[in-house]
Scaffold this motif. Structure first.
Motif, PDB file in Angstrom:
ATOM      1  N   ARG A  54       0.981  -1.289   0.023  1.00 17.55           N
ATOM      2  CA  ARG A  54      -0.242  -0.115  -0.186  1.00 17.55           C
ATOM      3  C   ARG A  54       0.900   1.225   0.134  1.00 17.55           C
ATOM      4  O   ARG A  54       1.716   1.154   0.451  1.00 17.55           O
ATOM      5  N   PRO A  99       1.798   4.777   1.233  1.00 17.36           N
ATOM      6  CA  PRO A  99       1.699   5.518   2.472  1.00 17.36           C
ATOM      7  C   PRO A  99       0.721   6.756   2.223  1.00 17.36           C
ATOM      8  O   PRO A  99       0.696   7.215   1.350  1.00 17.36           O
ATOM      9  N   PRO A 100       0.108   6.880   3.165  1.00 18.39           N
ATOM     10  CA  PRO A 100      -1.117   8.003   3.260  1.00 18.39           C
ATOM     11  C   PRO A 100      -0.486   9.306   2.874  1.00 18.39           C
ATOM     12  O   PRO A 100       0.680   9.670   3.130  1.00 18.39           O
ATOM     13  N   ILE A 152       5.356   7.717   9.767  1.00 16.55           N
ATOM     14  CA  ILE A 152       3.907   7.673   9.272  1.00 16.55           C
ATOM     15  C   ILE A 152       3.936   6.357   8.327  1.00 16.55           C
ATOM     16  O   ILE A 152       3.060   5.631   8.343  1.00 16.55           O
ATOM     17  N   ALA A 153       4.929   6.269   7.379  1.00 13.88           N
ATOM     18  CA  ALA A 153       4.809   5.075   6.471  1.00 13.88           C
ATOM     19  C   ALA A 153       5.092   3.697   7.044  1.00 13.88           C
ATOM     20  O   ALA A 153       4.375   3.027   6.836  1.00 13.88           O
ATOM     21  N   GLU A 154       5.717   3.782   8.105  1.00 13.00           N
ATOM     22  CA  GLU A 154       5.970   2.560   8.892  1.00 13.00           C
ATOM     23  C   GLU A 154       4.742   2.299   9.730  1.00 13.00           C
ATOM     24  O   GLU A 154       4.533   1.071   9.806  1.00 13.00           O
ATOM     25  N   ARG A 155       4.345   3.326  10.302  1.00 14.51           N
ATOM     26  CA  ARG A 155       3.524   3.039  11.546  1.00 14.51           C
ATOM     27  C   ARG A 155       1.971   3.374  11.168  1.00 14.51           C
ATOM     28  O   ARG A 155       0.965   3.222  11.987  1.00 14.51           O
ATOM     29  N   GLY A 156       1.915   4.252  10.266  1.00 12.59           N
ATOM     30  CA  GLY A 156       0.522   4.870   9.983  1.00 12.59           C
ATOM     31  C   GLY A 156       0.039   6.087  10.752  1.00 12.59           C
ATOM     32  O   GLY A 156       0.846   6.466  11.504  1.00 12.59           O
ATOM     33  N   LEU A 157      -1.006   6.389  10.220  1.00 13.36           N
ATOM     34  CA  LEU A 157      -1.415   7.822  11.173  1.00 13.36           C
ATOM     35  C   LEU A 157      -2.013   7.353  12.502  1.00 13.36           C
ATOM     36  O   LEU A 157      -2.605   6.380  12.404  1.00 13.36           O
ATOM     37  N   THR A 160      -7.882   9.054  12.895  1.00 11.53           N
ATOM     38  CA  THR A 160      -8.486   9.555  11.743  1.00 11.53           C
ATOM     39  C   THR A 160      -8.062  10.970  11.509  1.00 11.53           C
ATOM     40  O   THR A 160      -7.876  11.644  12.507  1.00 11.53           O
ATOM     41  N   TYR A 168       5.312  13.086  16.449  1.00  8.13           N
ATOM     42  CA  TYR A 168       4.575  11.688  16.346  1.00  8.13           C
ATOM     43  C   TYR A 168       3.860  11.537  17.656  1.00  8.13           C
ATOM     44  O   TYR A 168       2.744  11.009  17.680  1.00  8.13           O
TER      45      TYR A 168
END
Length: 96
Positions: A8, A10-11, A45-50, A53, A83
């Motif tokens: 996926r 990254p967001p 953020i790419a590794e752990r996500g946001l 929401t 973060y």
């Protein structure tokens, strides 16, 4: 036969900073610090996500980094602290 899993993307994150006060760094060092902060925050953020929401919001965050020999070190540390603050803010918001 199994299909290879797609990775996926990254967001996309748009970070708005109204004011940033950097003390103890020259103009040239500030650019290095900011690039390191952006790069490290993107990596995390790419590794752990946001954390939660979107939209996430932090107001008046003060980040005190340990003395660093290199502005890049300070930028990476600031990203990790930022973060962590986003995670805390998300948890506090989820409980209200």
């Amino acid at each position: 036969m199994r299909r290879p899993q797609r990775r996926r993307a990254p967001p996309r994150v748009d970070l708005k900073v109204d004011a940033l006060h950097l003390h103890g760094f020259s103009s040239a060092e500030r650019g290095v610090l900011l690039a390191a902060l952006e790069g490290e925050l993107s990596r995390i953020i790419a590794e752990r996500g946001l954390p939660g929401t979107a939209p996430l919001r932090l107001d008046h965050v003060r980040i005190d980094c340990a003395p660093a020999r290199h502005p890049g070190d300070a930028g990476r540390e600031a990203a990790r602290i930022l973060y962590a603050q986003l995670c805390l803010a998300n948890r506090a918001g989820a409980g209200s």
